[in-house]
Design a protein around this motif. Sequence first.
Motif, PDB file in Angstrom:
ATOM      1  N   THR A 138       4.174  10.275 -47.979  1.00 32.11           N
ATOM      2  CA  THR A 138       3.652   9.545 -46.833  1.00 32.11           C
ATOM      3  C   THR A 138       2.182   9.895 -46.629  1.00 32.11           C
ATOM      4  N   ILE A 139       1.487   9.001 -45.937  1.00 37.74           N
ATOM      5  CA  ILE A 139       0.074   9.229 -45.623  1.00 37.74           C
ATOM      6  C   ILE A 139      -0.211   8.649 -44.245  1.00 37.74           C
ATOM      7  N   THR A 140      -0.883   9.430 -43.404  1.00 39.24           N
ATOM      8  CA  THR A 140      -1.231   8.964 -42.069  1.00 39.24           C
ATOM      9  C   THR A 140      -2.513   8.143 -42.113  1.00 39.24           C
TER      10      THR A 140
ATOM     11  N   GLY B  31      -5.413  10.057 -43.314  1.00 31.34           N
ATOM     12  CA  GLY B  31      -5.382  10.564 -44.677  1.00 31.34           C
ATOM     13  C   GLY B  31      -4.544  11.803 -44.928  1.00 31.34           C
ATOM     14  N   SER B  32      -3.838  12.295 -43.944  1.00 37.42           N
ATOM     15  CA  SER B  32      -2.965  13.444 -44.162  1.00 37.42           C
ATOM     16  C   SER B  32      -1.751  13.012 -44.982  1.00 37.42           C
ATOM     17  N   THR B  33      -1.413  13.813 -45.976  1.00 32.47           N
ATOM     18  CA  THR B  33      -0.350  13.419 -46.900  1.00 32.47           C
ATOM     19  C   THR B  33       0.817  14.409 -46.874  1.00 32.47           C
ATOM     20  N   ASN B  34       1.955  13.906 -47.307  1.00 28.91           N
ATOM     21  CA  ASN B  34       3.167  14.708 -47.421  1.00 28.91           C
ATOM     22  C   ASN B  34       3.932  14.210 -48.641  1.00 28.91           C
ATOM     23  N   TYR B  35       4.456  15.155 -49.432  1.00 26.58           N
ATOM     24  CA  TYR B  35       5.158  14.792 -50.661  1.00 26.58           C
ATOM     25  C   TYR B  35       6.529  15.450 -50.726  1.00 26.58           C
TER      26      TYR B  35
ATOM     27  N   TRP C  32       5.952   5.841 -49.324  1.00 28.50           N
ATOM     28  CA  TRP C  32       6.782   5.346 -50.419  1.00 28.50           C
ATOM     29  C   TRP C  32       8.121   6.081 -50.387  1.00 28.50           C
ATOM     30  N   TYR C  33       9.163   5.327 -50.578  1.00 25.73           N
ATOM     31  CA  TYR C  33      10.510   5.859 -50.685  1.00 25.73           C
ATOM     32  C   TYR C  33      11.105   5.316 -51.985  1.00 25.73           C
ATOM     33  N   ARG C  34      12.174   5.954 -52.440  1.00 15.19           N
ATOM     34  CA  ARG C  34      12.825   5.455 -53.644  1.00 15.19           C
ATOM     35  C   ARG C  34      14.341   5.602 -53.522  1.00 15.19           C
TER      36      ARG C  34
END
Length: 122
Positions: free
Chosen positions: A50-52, A55-59, A36-38
């Motif tokens: 983002t999510i791979t 399931g790896s996430t980054n915020y 998601w971007y804004r």
Amino acid sequence: QVQLVESGGGVVQPGGSLRLSCAASGSIFNINAMGWYRQAPGKERELVATITSDGSTNYADSVKGRSTISRDNAKNMVYLQMNSLKPEDTAAYYCNAYIVVVTPSYRHLTVWGQGNLVTVSS
């Protein structure tokens, strides 16, 4: 043709919560990272989360601890749960995905949704 369709935006009061959804459709072979971007008025588009595929996430620091990105690989969907919303979260939110297609040829595509407006205001 591959497309992303977002839903769930709207107006919410400060401190409230909102859940955005994004569905990918078309001749999809596989979806790698989703995110998601804004973009706020007068500002550049920025990464939210983002999510791979595993399931790896980054915020972004601005939403860390207040937002959760998740995905349903079986449904080709990605979600963004946002809590404790602030006026500065007001923006158009865009879904993004790196999609592999095999028709008519093997290609990697970067696909964007149409944008979904989130307004945080009392």
